[in-house]
Scaffold this active site. Structure first.
Site, PDB file in Angstrom:
ATOM      1  N   LEU A   6       0.810  -1.217   0.000  1.00  0.00           N
ATOM      2  CA  LEU A   6       0.000   0.000   0.000  1.00  0.00           C
ATOM      3  C   LEU A   6       0.846   1.270   0.000  1.00  0.00           C
ATOM      4  CD1 LEU A   6      -2.724   1.371   0.043  1.00  0.00           C
ATOM      5  CD2 LEU A   6      -2.838   0.995   2.515  1.00  0.00           C
ATOM      6  N   HIS A   7       0.567   2.148  -0.961  1.00  0.00           N
ATOM      7  CA  HIS A   7       1.282   3.419  -1.064  1.00  0.00           C
ATOM      8  C   HIS A   7       0.493   4.401  -1.918  1.00  0.00           C
ATOM      9  CE1 HIS A   7       2.415   1.255  -4.742  1.00  0.00           C
ATOM     10  NE2 HIS A   7       2.727   2.429  -5.289  1.00  0.00           N
ATOM     11  N   LEU A   8       0.706   5.681  -1.656  1.00  0.00           N
ATOM     12  CA  LEU A   8       0.241   6.770  -2.504  1.00  0.00           C
ATOM     13  C   LEU A   8       1.463   7.436  -3.127  1.00  0.00           C
ATOM     14  CD1 LEU A   8      -2.325   8.559  -0.116  1.00  0.00           C
ATOM     15  CD2 LEU A   8      -2.795   6.723  -1.737  1.00  0.00           C
TER      16      LEU A   8
END
Length: 385
Positions: A217-219
């Site tokens: 999970l990452h932006l």
């Protein structure tokens, strides 16, 4: 774009070399209500095409000074430099940039087969990065209450940057979260936009199948000193109560969510967006999301004031892996109107019509798009009850 330079840069964010970094803890960037700025952000110009000097925030200073120092340490896969940039002639206002090195040097995408694929600790993930790639940890002060789970967000360099200042926002890597949007992570992304005084600092999310190359999970967050079409594109409500708006304008129709700032309005936006992305994920529909300062929903224009934060969500066809031979791959920034182009030939010859055709080829068929729209309108209406 030139990376902003500051006096009084916070030295605690600047380890002198990577060896020294490994013996240190990760520094905290602590922020509170006073750091989140909504009003007064605008594009300033002395003359066409020349950006005026912009005031920049404590967050901008911390991010850019630490990012620049990692350049000096040689932690990136290539030296970005000033990218050739041009606005494509036409009504859309695409911003095209030549970024040959990213097309050649970036890490190959993981083998993804499902929007709901589980995290695999054997694949590359953010627990395997070099310590010096972490810039700092975002830490919220108690004066920013929220019903959401408090996330420990690491700000990490993207070693294959799209633009200067390109970072990843990674929540607690040790948890091994797959690339599925969570409320606390989205809140961090929206608040990061509010922490910056630069109107061109944007945040985005690619789902699995939406060209996310790492299933952890990452932006993404990065600076681009150009207006983009989605900032002020007009929208229309999809239901009588205006629970959900649709931007129909090119380059691609997208669902629009808007917040005027911190507080209940922002919490409501986060809840709505994550209900929408949960629906898309559960139904194996790839998607991209873009967070930018922008105008409220309605009959706006490209020059409209940046009075709040827009979150635009696109449902799209699944695409697993990089497509070779195309001028660009379609993910969060391309759908917003920013086109990182892979070759000099494509950069010089690309037209608005060709860019629109590439993007629209990645969208859902009309019948499925209508089905998704109806489902999201129903979801948003349930949320208000």
């Amino acid at each position: 774009m030139a990376l902003p330079h500051y006096s009084n840069e916070p030295s605690y964010l600047l380890p002198p070399n990577s060896k020294d970094w490994e013996g240190q803890g990760i520094p905290d960037f602590v922020y509170g209500q006073k750091d989140l700025v909504v009003e007064g952000i605008q594009w300033l110009r002395k003359a066409p095409g020349i950006l005026d000097t912009l005031p920049l925030s404590r967050f901008d200073s911390a991010l850019c000074s630490a990012w620049r120092q990692r350049v000096e340490l040689g932690l990136f896969r290539y030296c970005l430099g000033d990218l050739q940039t041009r606005t494509l002639p036409g009504a859309v206002g695409f911003v095209a940039q030549l970024n040959v090195e990213r097309g050649v040097q970036r890490r190959r995408p993981q083998n993804i087969k499902s929007v709901r694929q589980a995290f695999d600790p054997e694949q590359f993930n953010f627990n395997k990065i070099r310590p010096g790639e972490v810039l700092f940890r975002l830490h919220r002060e108690p004066d920013l209450p929220s019903a959401l789970q408090q996330e420990d967000i690491l700000v990490v360099i993207n070693v294959s940057p799209l633009e200067l200042g390109h970072v990843l926002l990674v929540p607690e890597p040790a948890r091994g979260l797959p690339q599925r949007l969570l409320p606390g992570v989205l809140r961090a992304g929206v608040e990061a936009v509010l922490l910056s005084l630069h109107p061109g600092f944007r945040v985005g999310f690619n789902s699995l199948g939406g060209l996310a190359s790492v299933n952890h999970l990452h932006l993404h967050g990065y600076y681009l000193s150009h207006r983009l079409p989605v900032e002020g594109a007009p929208s229309e409500p999809l239901d009588p109560e205006s629970h959900l708006h649709l931007v129909r304008a090119l380059p691609a129709p997208g669902f629009l969510f808007y917040t005027s700032g911190p507080g209940p309005d922002l919490e409501a936006l986060i809840s709505k967006v994550c209900r929408a992305t949960d629906y898309l994920t559960d139904h194996e529909i790839a998607h991209n999301l873009f967070v930018t300062r922008g105008a409220p929903p309605g009959k706006t224009s490209p020059s409209s004031a940046l009075t709040g934060v827009r979150v635009i969500l696109w449902a799209r066809k699944s695409s697993f892996g990089m497509k070779e031979g195309e001028a660009f791959n379609v993910a969060l920034c391309e759908l917003a109107g920013h086109l990182p182009v892979k070759t000099s030939q494509d950069f010089s010859s690309l037209t608005e019509a060709a860019a629109v055709a590439l993007i629209q080829d990645c969208l859902l068929p009309p019948a499925q798009a209508e089905e998704v729209q109806a489902a999201l309108v129903a979801l948003m209406s349930q949320e208000e009850q």
